[in-house]
Design an enzyme around this catalytic site. Structure first.
Site, PDB file in Angstrom:
ATOM      1  N   ASN A 164     -22.608   0.558 -50.852  1.00 55.60           N
ATOM      2  CA  ASN A 164     -21.882   1.117 -51.227  1.00 55.60           C
ATOM      3  C   ASN A 164     -22.909   2.576 -51.568  1.00 55.60           C
ATOM      4  O   ASN A 164     -23.039   2.999 -52.394  1.00 55.60           O
ATOM      5  CB  ASN A 164     -20.097   1.565 -51.509  1.00 55.60           C
ATOM      6  CG  ASN A 164     -19.621   3.414 -51.794  1.00 55.60           C
ATOM      7  OD1 ASN A 164     -20.202   3.852 -50.190  1.00 55.60           O
ATOM      8  ND2 ASN A 164     -18.748   3.270 -52.366  1.00 55.60           N
ATOM      9  N   TRP A 165     -24.038   3.474 -50.682  1.00 55.75           N
ATOM     10  CA  TRP A 165     -24.740   4.025 -50.690  1.00 55.75           C
ATOM     11  C   TRP A 165     -24.100   5.619 -51.408  1.00 55.75           C
ATOM     12  O   TRP A 165     -25.241   6.125 -52.089  1.00 55.75           O
ATOM     13  CB  TRP A 165     -25.539   4.447 -50.056  1.00 55.75           C
ATOM     14  CG  TRP A 165     -26.094   3.362 -49.197  1.00 55.75           C
ATOM     15  CD1 TRP A 165     -26.933   1.961 -49.895  1.00 55.75           C
ATOM     16  CD2 TRP A 165     -27.581   2.985 -48.391  1.00 55.75           C
ATOM     17  NE1 TRP A 165     -27.221   1.221 -49.487  1.00 55.75           N
ATOM     18  CE2 TRP A 165     -27.741   2.191 -47.799  1.00 55.75           C
ATOM     19  CE3 TRP A 165     -27.617   4.636 -47.180  1.00 55.75           C
ATOM     20  CZ2 TRP A 165     -29.065   1.267 -47.213  1.00 55.75           C
ATOM     21  CZ3 TRP A 165     -29.135   3.236 -46.616  1.00 55.75           C
ATOM     22  CH2 TRP A 165     -29.519   2.451 -47.035  1.00 55.75           C
ATOM     23  N   LYS A 166     -22.841   5.700 -51.350  1.00 55.39           N
ATOM     24  CA  LYS A 166     -22.511   6.895 -51.864  1.00 55.39           C
ATOM     25  C   LYS A 166     -23.216   7.995 -50.701  1.00 55.39           C
ATOM     26  O   LYS A 166     -23.745   8.765 -49.874  1.00 55.39           O
ATOM     27  CB  LYS A 166     -22.323   7.064 -53.195  1.00 55.39           C
ATOM     28  CG  LYS A 166     -21.203   5.702 -53.375  1.00 55.39           C
ATOM     29  CD  LYS A 166     -20.836   5.636 -54.763  1.00 55.39           C
ATOM     30  CE  LYS A 166     -19.780   5.330 -55.428  1.00 55.39           C
ATOM     31  NZ  LYS A 166     -19.885   4.802 -57.126  1.00 55.39           N
ATOM     32  N   HIS A 204     -11.787   5.537 -51.204  1.00 53.26           N
ATOM     33  CA  HIS A 204     -12.361   5.288 -52.807  1.00 53.26           C
ATOM     34  C   HIS A 204     -12.001   5.681 -53.782  1.00 53.26           C
ATOM     35  O   HIS A 204     -11.054   7.105 -53.934  1.00 53.26           O
ATOM     36  CB  HIS A 204     -13.828   5.653 -52.407  1.00 53.26           C
ATOM     37  CG  HIS A 204     -14.508   4.334 -53.343  1.00 53.26           C
ATOM     38  ND1 HIS A 204     -15.194   5.919 -54.502  1.00 53.26           N
ATOM     39  CD2 HIS A 204     -15.823   3.670 -53.247  1.00 53.26           C
ATOM     40  CE1 HIS A 204     -15.826   4.792 -55.190  1.00 53.26           C
ATOM     41  NE2 HIS A 204     -16.170   3.850 -54.675  1.00 53.26           N
ATOM     42  N   GLU A 251     -11.092  -2.253 -57.044  1.00 50.20           N
ATOM     43  CA  GLU A 251     -12.068  -1.218 -58.040  1.00 50.20           C
ATOM     44  C   GLU A 251     -12.130  -0.671 -58.789  1.00 50.20           C
ATOM     45  O   GLU A 251     -11.040   0.635 -58.816  1.00 50.20           O
ATOM     46  CB  GLU A 251     -13.021  -0.658 -57.481  1.00 50.20           C
ATOM     47  CG  GLU A 251     -14.421  -0.705 -56.556  1.00 50.20           C
ATOM     48  CD  GLU A 251     -14.690   0.072 -56.020  1.00 50.20           C
ATOM     49  OE1 GLU A 251     -15.751  -0.197 -56.329  1.00 50.20           O
ATOM     50  OE2 GLU A 251     -14.642   1.034 -55.106  1.00 50.20           O
ATOM     51  N   GLY A 273     -19.413   2.688 -62.257  1.00 53.32           N
ATOM     52  CA  GLY A 273     -20.405   3.663 -63.043  1.00 53.32           C
ATOM     53  C   GLY A 273     -20.713   3.874 -63.716  1.00 53.32           C
ATOM     54  O   GLY A 273     -21.289   4.748 -64.314  1.00 53.32           O
ATOM     55  N   SER A 329     -19.344  -1.378 -61.326  1.00 56.64           N
ATOM     56  CA  SER A 329     -20.642  -1.975 -62.060  1.00 56.64           C
ATOM     57  C   SER A 329     -20.818  -2.966 -61.848  1.00 56.64           C
ATOM     58  O   SER A 329     -21.628  -3.829 -63.260  1.00 56.64           O
ATOM     59  CB  SER A 329     -20.249  -1.894 -63.906  1.00 56.64           C
ATOM     60  OG  SER A 329     -20.019  -0.244 -64.197  1.00 56.64           O
ATOM     61  N   GLY A 366     -22.102  -0.603 -56.141  1.00 56.53           N
ATOM     62  CA  GLY A 366     -22.625   1.112 -55.852  1.00 56.53           C
ATOM     63  C   GLY A 366     -23.868   1.170 -56.159  1.00 56.53           C
ATOM     64  O   GLY A 366     -24.913   0.539 -55.480  1.00 56.53           O
ATOM     65  N   GLY A 367     -24.611   1.356 -57.391  1.00 54.32           N
ATOM     66  CA  GLY A 367     -25.729   1.868 -57.591  1.00 54.32           C
ATOM     67  C   GLY A 367     -26.730   0.785 -57.637  1.00 54.32           C
ATOM     68  O   GLY A 367     -28.204   0.863 -57.543  1.00 54.32           O
TER      69      GLY A 367
END
EC number: 5.3.1.1
Length: 265
Positions: free
Chosen positions: A8-10, A103, A182, A188, A226, A247-248
């Protein structure tokens, strides 16, 4: 059951050039390192603006990477006077196969309720798109021991969804649904629940799905929050964790592919 590793690049990257570099690195990495990845589905979820160039890059390289959108309109499955929305039909036409719904960031910032999410589920089903439904509790709920209560409330949208599917859509849910657990407090933040905690929660999620319809027993339940190459193998070792929503770490090809390898074993 194949695992799912979804990036998920957000709201990233900020430029088309960066997007092109990232997707090129991913495609080349898959070709070079993971041709034998028979036990894992890989999926990317770029922003709406970058869906088209990412899809073009995937098509040009005959990539096996799947494409997801980060959201979908609740107001129409096709078209209408809904400024700023993107419909399920538009996404399907663009080559999108899946959509992320519910989300925690959208629940928090846009106040999305189960009623709104139900409309998104139904619109996605109408166009044959798969849905990744995100659920998760806040840190205060977790510390108070209310995790199961929160998840039960958020999963009720699935029960409502099943009741409203049309007869010709029979079988849709068991083939086109992924549940992503999640915990809001882990997204994050670097805070990560133990594998044992996630495993126990995933068992609870499966029990709830079974109570709605035993055909959902094979629904993938994945974890997000995370996730990094350093902890991916631990999560992959649990038979209750069918993949991860990243995510990141999905913004670096090497990190994303390292996570994917853990779930291919």
């Amino acid at each position: 059951m194949k695992s799912w590793v979804i990036g998920n690049w957000k709201l990233n990257p900020t430029s088309l050039e960066q997007v092109q570099h990232l997707v090129t690195d991913l495609v080349e990495g898959v070709d070079a390192q993971t041709r034998s990845m028979d036990n894992c589905h890989l999926m990317l979820a770029p922003s709406f603006l970058h869906l088209s160039p990412v899809q073009q890059a995937l098509n040009a390289n005959s990539s096996t990477l799947k494409l997801a959108a980060q959201d979908v309109s609740a107001l129409s499955a096709e078209s209408g006077a809904y400024t700023g929305d993107v419909s399920a039909k538009q996404l399907k036409d663009m080559g999108v196969q899946w959509v992320i719904v519910g989300h925690s960031e959208r629940r928090q910032y846009y106040k999305e309720s189960n009623a709104v999410l139900l409309k998104k589920l139904l619109n996605s089903a109408e166009q044959g798109l798969g849905v990744i439904l995100c659920i998760g509790e806040s840190e205060s709920d977790f510390e108070a021991g209310h995790t199961e209560q929160v998840l039960d409330e958020e999963l009720q949208v699935i029960a409502d969804f099943l009741q409203q599917l049309k007869p010709e859509q029979a079988g849709y849910a068991e083939q086109n649904l992924i549940i992503a657990y999640e915990p809001v407090w882990a997204i994050g933040t670097g805070k990560v629940p133990s594998v044992e905690q996630v495993t126990q929660i995933h068992r609870f999620i499966r029990q709830q799905l079974h109570s709605f319809d035993n055909k959902l027993d094979t629904t993938p339940v994945i974890y997000g929050g995370s996730v990094k190459p350093e902890n991916a193998a631990d999560f992959a070792a649990s038979d209750q964790i069918n993949g991860v929503l990243v995510g990141g770490a999905a913004l670096q090809a090497d990190s994303f592919l390292a996570i994917a390898k853990c779930f291919n074993n």
